[in-house]
Design an enzyme around this catalytic site. Structure first.
Site, PDB file in Angstrom:
ATOM      1  N   HIS B  37       1.049  -1.551   0.244  1.00 33.96           N
ATOM      2  CA  HIS B  37       0.000  -0.183   0.050  1.00 33.96           C
ATOM      3  C   HIS B  37       1.088   1.130  -0.090  1.00 33.96           C
ATOM      4  CE1 HIS B  37      -3.928  -2.583   0.423  1.00 33.96           C
ATOM      5  NE2 HIS B  37      -4.286  -1.117   0.108  1.00 33.96           N
ATOM      6  N   LYS B 102      -9.904  -7.343   9.030  1.00 30.70           N
ATOM      7  CA  LYS B 102     -10.483  -7.387  10.316  1.00 30.70           C
ATOM      8  C   LYS B 102     -10.016  -6.914  11.372  1.00 30.70           C
ATOM      9  CE  LYS B 102      -6.958  -9.999  12.336  1.00 30.70           C
ATOM     10  NZ  LYS B 102      -6.532  -9.061  13.890  1.00 30.70           N
TER      11      LYS B 102
END
Lengths: 283, 179
Positions: B37, B102
């Site tokens: 990222h 999550k």
């Protein structure tokens, strides 16, 4: 005087790294099974079933229980009368971890520097805590620590006047802010006392104690029980999706501290709480 | 509600998903976590082309353990999504339609989801062995030097996830805490 060769240490550490990452420890199995029965929410029970199935698959097919096979935390309790021969002990521990993680198909999750961040490719170095104890044996405890839960851990330098209520507040607030991030149901390790850094080590040691054990100190056992109850009352539930079971165990270790201090460290752990211990007896 | 869905996850398919739905994804998803990222974010900042077109794609925040011989992938459960919060809005604004991870997301990510009609799914943390069985193929398509953090193209079948933040902004984790 007994002697242990580092080859023996390397072999055992390698095996323990692989074992801890594929099989639930007996104590965790007991608390998990107990908790499973207590969960009444539909979603929560469903999550428990998936986690159970995951454990079965992991052991049967030799796939790590979790892809975060952790940074290896190693506690060495070295008997004062033991002699260790072979290579440098620290190097031997790291070699054991290296072999475990490379040969055991475990993830290499360690970077060489916290800012530069190049993967070391063999999951070393391990974090090694050493204690000299009476006797002539070597007790090795491995606790591969994943960082989903580690990142949710906190340390507080409370004032003595904050007292036990301050400690309870610190524990509950840490668990509440972890929420789904640390993969509940949790095992919570707490260290109270010592110094800034010692409280943290105590909290990690607490996680390696059997999950269904209680403190020997009566007021601490009461605190463990109360905290488990209050944490479950938060209703965070398995995977943070709501339910009765938010924690499987709370283990607390204490130590003498300074007259002006009340350090408290809370080491969050997920529902796997990998740990494995072996005692090596020399020749 | 239980929903079976196939990629690409267009905005049209996403708009009917509600927070709390159990969804089974079949098709192609891409893995990327912290390091990938960061690289992609810096590439966008430098005006460079990304290694993949993000339009209607699903990014799964996951770094697998190594695969044993004859296996597609090792253990493959989700990593904590909030570590990607700094980067996610940029990629959602570029057309990425879904994220699987999550844990909680930031307000900025929440807003970007609503603004773009996207969705945030949770996979069960710690069920890495179970989830690996739903992955039928895996191929590194970029940033090979990042090892476990490389961008992988995964072919999945009935990959189980739960809608945590739907395109209207309903947040399942928030609803659990409010209760």
């Amino acid at each position: 005087m007994k002697t242990i060769h580092t080859d023996d240490i390397i072999k055992n550490i390698k095996e323990m790294c692989i074992e801890a990452n594929h099989f639930y420890s007996d104590d965790m199995n007991r608390v998990f099974c107990d908790a499973c029965k207590k969960e009444t929410s539909e979603v929560g029970s469903g999550i428990f079933k998936q986690l159970e199935e995951n454990l079965e698959i992991a052991g049967k097919d030799m796939i790590p229980i979790c892809q975060d096979t952790g940074m290896a935390v190693v506690f060495l309790e070295i008997g004062q009368d033991l002699h260790i021969e072979g290579m440098n002990l620290r190097d031997a521990v790291n070699e054991g971890v290296r072999q475990g993680y490379v040969d055991g198909y475990l993830r290499k999750s360690v970077v060489n520097d916290p800012i530069i961040r190049e993967n070391t490719k063999d999951n070393t170095p391990a974090i090694i805590h050493t204690d000299i104890v009476p006797g002539d044996e070597l007790k090795i405890t491995i606790a591969p620590k994943g960082f989903g839960s580690e990142n949710m851990s906190k340390q507080f330098m409370l004032k003595p006047a904050d007292g036990i209520e301050g400690v309870k507040e610190a524990i509950i607030s840490t668990v509440a802010s972890a929420g789904p991030n640390a993969c509940p149901p949790f095992v919570v390790g707490v260290g109270i006392g010592g110094t800034f850094e010692y409280s943290a080590i105590l909290s990690k040691k607490a996680l390696t104690r059997a999950a269904d054990s209680s403190s020997d100190i009566p007021y601490v056992k009461e605190l463990e029980d109360e905290m488990l109850e209050k944490i479950n009352a938060l209703g965070i539930g398995p995977a943070g999706l709501g339910g009765d079971v938010t924690a499987l165990a709370v283990n607390i270790e204490t130590y003498p501290t300074h007259i002006a201090g009340l350090p408290v460290a809370i080491n969050m752990c997920c529902h796997v709480n990998r740990h494995s211990s072996r005692v090596l007896k020399g020749n | 509600m239980e929903v079976k869905i196939s990629t690409p996850l267009t905005k049209d398919k996403i708009k009917d998903l509600k927070a709390g739905d159990f969804v089974y994804i079949t098709g192609t998803i891409y893995t990327a976590r912290d390091a990938a990222h960061k690289r992609m974010y810096e590439a966008v900042g430098n005006g460079e082309k990304l290694p993949l077109d993000l339009t209607d794609e699903v990014i799964y925040y996951m770094g697998p353990s190594p695969a044993r011989e004859g296996r597609v992938i090792g253990s493959a459960g989700p990593t904590t999504a909030s570590r990607m919060d700094k980067y996610a809005p940029t990629f959602l604004d570029m057309g990425q339609s879904a994220m699987i991870g999550k844990g909680k997301r930031s307000d900025a990510v929440h807003e970007a989801i609503v603004r773009n009609g996207a969705v945030y799914f949770a996979a069960i943390g710690g069920a890495g062995a179970l989830l690996s069985k739903k992955i039928k193929a895996s191929e590194v398509i970029a940033y090979d030097d990042l090892g476990t953090e490389a961008i992988r193209k995964l072919t999945v079948e009935d990959f189980p996830v739960i809608v945590v933040i739907d395109s209207t902004g309903r947040d399942l984790y928030q609803e659990v805490m409010d209760k």
